[in-house]
Design an enzyme around this catalytic site. Sequence first.
Site, PDB file in Angstrom:
ATOM      1  N   GLY A   1      22.319  55.422  28.051  1.00  0.00           N
ATOM      2  CA  GLY A   1      22.636  56.841  27.953  1.00  0.00           C
ATOM      3  C   GLY A   1      24.059  57.079  28.398  1.00  0.00           C
ATOM      4  CD  GLU A   2      29.448  57.616  26.621  1.00  0.00           C
ATOM      5  OE1 GLU A   2      29.030  56.830  25.753  1.00  0.00           O
ATOM      6  OE2 GLU A   2      30.642  57.755  26.915  1.00  0.00           O
TER       7      GLU A   2
ATOM      8  CB  THR B   1      29.731  65.072  31.662  1.00  0.00           C
ATOM      9  OG1 THR B   1      28.555  65.666  32.217  1.00  0.00           O
ATOM     10  CG2 THR B   1      29.968  65.625  30.280  1.00  0.00           C
ATOM     11  CE1 TYR B   2      27.286  62.230  39.354  1.00  0.00           C
ATOM     12  CE2 TYR B   2      25.084  61.796  38.545  1.00  0.00           C
ATOM     13  CZ  TYR B   2      26.001  61.780  39.568  1.00  0.00           C
ATOM     14  OH  TYR B   2      25.623  61.316  40.796  1.00  0.00           O
ATOM     15  CB  ALA B   3      26.156  58.740  35.531  1.00  0.00           C
ATOM     16  CG  ASN B   4      28.688  56.209  30.567  1.00  0.00           C
ATOM     17  OD1 ASN B   4      28.433  57.380  30.273  1.00  0.00           O
ATOM     18  ND2 ASN B   4      29.809  55.612  30.215  1.00  0.00           N
ATOM     19  CB  VAL B   5      22.098  55.100  32.352  1.00  0.00           C
ATOM     20  CG1 VAL B   5      21.001  54.239  32.935  1.00  0.00           C
ATOM     21  CG2 VAL B   5      22.265  56.362  33.164  1.00  0.00           C
TER      22      VAL B   5
ATOM     23  CE  LYS C   1      23.033  58.726  38.262  1.00  0.00           C
ATOM     24  NZ  LYS C   1      21.950  59.570  38.809  1.00  0.00           N
TER      25      LYS C   1
ATOM     26  CG  ASP D   1      16.870  69.202  40.172  1.00  0.00           C
ATOM     27  OD1 ASP D   1      16.286  70.224  39.748  1.00  0.00           O
ATOM     28  OD2 ASP D   1      17.645  68.529  39.470  1.00  0.00           O
TER      29      ASP D   1
END
Lengths: 445, 431
Positions: B94-95, B97-101, B117, B214
């Site tokens: 996954g890509e 704005t906060y992180a790529n996994v 991550k 959350d």
Amino acid sequence: MATEDARYRQSSQYELWSFSPAQLAALREKTNSAARSRIAERLSSHPAPSSNGFSVSTSSANTPDPDGTSTPALPEFLTPAEEGLVVTFYTSELLRAGDHADMSDEIKATAAAFLRRFYVTNSIMTYPPPQMLIVALFFGCKAEGSFPSITEFGETFGKENPEEILAGEFLLCQGLRFALDVKHPFRALRGAVMELGTLPDIEATRIAAAERRARDILRFSPLITDAYFHYTPSQIMLAALSLADRGLAERLIQQTFHYVPPQPDGGADDTALLDAAAATTTTTTTTTTTTTTTTTRHTPRSGGSSQEDRAAIIGSHIRDKVLGTVEACRDMLSKELPERRGHWTNKAVIKAQIQPIRKKLNKCRDPERWNLVELQRARREQASRKADSEDDEPEANEGPTGRGGGIPGAGADGDVFGGGGGGGPGKRRTVVEKKGLDDPFGPAL
Amino acid sequence: MAVSPLVAPPTDTLERHAPSRATSSPFKRHASAAPSSNGNGNGNGNGNGNGNGTARLLGLGRAPSSAAAAATLDPIEQMNEDEKRKYVKGKKLGEGTYANVYLGHSRRDPSVLVAIKKIKVQSQYRDGMAPDAVRELKYLRELRHPNIISLLSVFSSKDQNLNLVLEYLPLGDLEMLIRDVDRVRYGAGDIKAWMGMLARAVWFCHDNAVLHRDIKPNNLLIAADGEVKLADFGLARAFADPGRRMTANVITRWYRPPELLFGARHYGGAVDVWSVGMVFAELIIRAPYLAGNTEVEQIALICRQIGTPTEDNWPGVTRLREYTVPSETVPVWGRDAYVGRFGAVGPDGVDLLVRTLALDPRKRITARGMLEHGWWRSEPKPTRKEDLPRKSEGGEEKMGADLKRRNGLVEDEPNARGAKVARKLDFGQAK
């Protein structure tokens, strides 16, 4: 349910950042000598330009050569003791800076712990303490849940260019081994005060006075000494309370570890047995937070099978051990009572003790690490050169290398941060007997 | 460049730590510390001024050697390299704005899968390491529990990005199961098993004085063996000391409790418990229970479905700074009202649900109370985790999507303040 002791032994504070005095000294020794040899290498392989004030050639003329080599241009390096003195001095500076910015006790204490932890495995000859102390305060704010703007933060400390703070942030975080949680004794003190408040025969004014003094001690003495490396938060709290009012601290300890085994003749005082629930919260040897001294409820005597357990948890043997530990911590804190704040800002002291070391330091700094901004820039350049291959890089490498330590599997997560440094996770170990010196950085992160 | 803090120009930029202007006045401190700070400041300033100049000269003058500089590693750098080399980074899951996994595996044992991550340096947060990353790192590093996602390792990649090595959870999340009504069937025993794992995770957080802030179905990931794991600690924080204020702007709206919608700045574990209740309800009815499109609507839904918070059922609620409710007061519904919709989990289950949804946070059941509730012991027994329904496809991508998500503060209503001010008007119009 896990006891507080078991909980504490899982914390990064215990796993990574608790040492016996001998271990800590050995670590610092190692950090110092590693820095010496690296800096020596870097200085001699990249002769400094003469204009830059490094003036290595002149200073080393009458310098004893520690390594016995005959490299002509090596400066005199700092000793571990000198490094320790300077770190203490800058810890004091950090606390003053935190006061200046009106930071909370927790933030200041976390930042101080960060700074001292960082310099266990990094030499002050490698990274500049005046800069790192500001970085530690900045990151301390963040770790305690406050996220200041870097511009405003920089202005508070007269730094128009905050780049230096940001450049040091990651470095610090890495030096902390990514463990950002620092456990403090402040809440424990509150708990102790509440506990004392329930005792009928102690005047409230006496407790209040002791709390004030103990809190003042906690704001300074443990932070500027190695107390956090050697003692748990509740031990530190009890030591501070003891310095404030020895009677109250001892009363708390007696109150908690009160178990007296029943006498054969039945005449024992068994009116004060802990009930089972309270007993699970246990031993003050490593207790962490407010419940250092669990609320002891007076219950009728229960079955004899648990008497041995009780003795092991709240018996006189443990009590004496706790008293001894608290006494040792008290000794440590008493060397840096809050009145010593003035010592570390005293002009004469600085001139006599700190300035000579600073002068030495000017000549033996690591030429490749000292400038944080330049260092980061170099790293970024290097990274961008490799950027294209970065994502695939680990795969593209030459395959399994089988480096040393075990690789934590997803299934064995209990030990990945290194609970395996000897003994199973549940095994009772004290701070002092914990880690072998063969693995001075502690287990692999 | 002044280094000693006491020669810094007086400012009060950190006044968030300052109880009052009076104590934050640096002049006082400055004056009282002046005698010592002079000497100190001078010495310090001199030493450092030189030092900086020197270092800068050096650095600029020796640009070619910087590659060499980074090539020789200090012990701490070497340790990082070693840690990094323990894992092999694979395909991108996954890509964001906060992180790529990324999917990854252990170099030594390729059968051990992990999720890596990689936190991105964020363009919109210019103050160094982002708050979500700091929080996630801080809390995941300390919390180890079967129902909380395991942080296996941390390392930095060369561009100083933080990489969190997390356990690999290939079976997606609870949201996937809840939504796939056509293909995924589950019953009361399954719900009980999932809820049990969630309740244990939340209890463990609270017992360690951590608020998650959350909790929602897509933060509940599922391991290969069916175990539910609470993930995403990007909004977590430690319990505050009494009197210390916290932000009310947390928890995804549908799962946000009334006290936060009313702007409470002092709160505790009860906020997470409300979210657990919402997840519980959603598991039963297989749709979000109270899905408001705005905060105003969320409050209106709570009032209609659960009851209107009033001084009678929640002493003090009207003093919360953003307390506004629709003018028509709905009495708090009793257990019977829930049976029709939520009766699938039996009377004990309904009782637990109602207790998690108490309007007054002081009357809401605690995480520990949840674990002690009778529902777990009544029939049916919770399903064994290996027998729980699961989805075979899509889990990997889902994990990637869940982990890459930027959490941060609740961002869905950019002008939240304004929206709340207008709330009374909205209610007026709605009526």
